[in-house]
Write a protein that holds these residues in place. Structure first.
Motif, mmCIF file in Angstrom:
data_model
loop_
_atom_site.group_PDB
_atom_site.id
_atom_site.type_symbol
_atom_site.label_atom_id
_atom_site.label_comp_id
_atom_site.label_asym_id
_atom_site.label_seq_id
_atom_site.Cartn_x
_atom_site.Cartn_y
_atom_site.Cartn_z
ATOM 1 N N THR A 42 0.829 -1.201 0.000
ATOM 2 C CA THR A 42 0.000 0.000 0.000
ATOM 3 C C THR A 42 0.866 1.254 0.000
ATOM 4 N N LEU A 111 -6.695 4.756 -0.458
ATOM 5 C CA LEU A 111 -5.759 3.910 0.281
ATOM 6 C C LEU A 111 -5.217 4.536 1.564
ATOM 7 N N VAL A 137 -5.834 -1.450 3.492
ATOM 8 C CA VAL A 137 -6.673 -0.617 2.643
ATOM 9 C C VAL A 137 -7.714 0.022 3.547
#
Length: 154
Positions: A42, A111, A137
């Protein structure tokens, strides 16, 4: 609380985005965030989007900064900042169907736990934060009444 700040100067060449990703992965590993963790993926995606935006939309060098809070790997927040020399605020776009551009800030908004921008010198810094203890997330992005994703300096 102690904060560790690391930074990388990024040239105005889009090929520099790959170098920024590799550099960031090594710094994440050094902070206790393993390459196999979803949080690492991420953060690398967020870094890739912010650095790409800075390099492509300004055509000038940028500075990538990562800030880590002290403590165990699962605690604290990771903050990513990308500073460039353009004073023009970020302008989120909405990509349609097969569009190949226009999704960067939508990804950041989806995100990151928080994101925004602030003036820095003659230019600006766009930042995002991901809480280490949160899911990789975010379920929802930061919202301010009437504004989604835009906040000024924290």
């Amino acid at each position: 609380m102690q904060v560790l700040l690391v930074q990388l100067e990024v040239g105005p060449d889009p090929a520099e985005v790959g170098r920024a990703r590799r550099w960031a992965r090594s710094r994440l590993a050094g902070s206790g965030i393993g390459d196999d963790e979803p949080l690492a993926d991420t953060l690398i995606l967020l870094i890739s989007e912010l650095v790409t935006n800075a390099v492509v939309h300004t055509g000038c060098p940028a500075v990538l900064r990562m800030l880590f809070g002290a403590g165990v790997a699962e605690a604290g927040t990771v903050r990513v900042e990308v500073a460039d020399i353009s004073a023009r605020p970020p302008r989120p776009r909405h990509a349609e169907g097969d569009d190949t551009n226009g999704r960067g800030l939508e990804l950041v908004d989806g995100l990151a736990d928080r994101w925004g921008w602030q003036p820095e010198g003659a230019g600006k810094s766009i930042w995002c934060e991901v809480d280490r203890g949160a899911p990789a997330v975010a379920a929802g992005a930061y919202e301010q009444p009437g504004v989604r994703g835009y906040v000024t300096a924290p």
